[in-house]
Scaffold this active site. Structure first.
Site, PDB file in Angstrom:
ATOM      1  N   CYS A   1       7.110  -5.512   8.674  1.00  0.00           N
ATOM      2  CA  CYS A   1       8.242  -6.181   8.023  1.00  0.00           C
ATOM      3  C   CYS A   1       7.748  -7.095   6.895  1.00  0.00           C
ATOM      4  CB  CYS A   1       9.005  -6.971   9.093  1.00  0.00           C
ATOM      5  SG  CYS A   1      10.189  -8.167   8.470  1.00  0.00           S
TER       6      CYS A   1
ATOM      7  N   CYS B   1       8.943 -10.673   7.083  1.00  0.00           N
ATOM      8  CA  CYS B   1       8.244 -11.375   8.172  1.00  0.00           C
ATOM      9  C   CYS B   1       6.901 -11.912   7.676  1.00  0.00           C
ATOM     10  CB  CYS B   1       8.004 -10.439   9.359  1.00  0.00           C
ATOM     11  SG  CYS B   1       9.478  -9.763  10.127  1.00  0.00           S
TER      12      CYS B   1
END
Length: 165
Positions: free
Chosen positions: A62, A65
């Site tokens: 991600c 993230c």
């Protein structure tokens, strides 16, 4: 009861978008869990009652993230002496992927592993990253889905308010 159902019952409306945030009108108890941490210890959410807890679900694949992690670490460093704990819950099926990312982006906050996705399923996590703020009484007070640059300021504002309660 699943977290989304609890939030829906406790909140008049949740606005869904690329990034979604929702402060709950009525706090709801955070579902308890126990997960193995990166250090090898089991961490149980209910044992952290009395502290403000941020649970951040993330994955190595991600991009948002990866962008958010150092900023979360800054929040952790700033507030941990004020009764704040941050739990980074990695959802990668292979924990080696998470370890490889953490070698490049080291953080001080505890990392927990959910390789079977049991916690993320139980909490109905549907976006990466997803962040939940829990008050000192163990109630979910804030949910945020996704991450865009600058949203860490929202986290800091919500966190400050909970720490000062």
């Amino acid at each position: 009861m699943a977290l989304r159902q609890m939030i829906t019952q406790g909140c008049a409306a949740i606005v869904l978008a690329l990034a979604c945030e929702s402060a709950l009108a009525e706090p709801v108890p955070a579902p308890d869990f126990t997960l193995k941490s990166r250090s090898g210890d089991n961490i149980r959410l209910s044992e952290l009652q009395g502290q403000v807890v941020m649970v951040n679900f993330w994955a190595s694949w991600c991009g948002p993230c990866r962008q958010e992690m150092p900023l979360l670490d800054d929040l952790y460093e700033e507030y941990r002496d004020y009764g704040f704990e941050l739990l980074g819950v990695n959802v990668d099926e292979n924990t080696a992927d998470a370890e490889a990312l953490l070698a490049r982006i080291p953080v001080e906050f505890p990392i927990l592993f959910d390789p079977q996705g049991s916690l993320s399923k139980a909490w109905e996590v549907d976006a990466m990253p997803s962040t939940v703020l829990i008050d000192r009484d163990g109630n979910v007070r804030y949910l945020h889905r996704g991450y865009r640059s600058g949203e860490e300021k929202i986290y800091a504002e919500k966190l400050r308010a909970l720490v000062l309660e």
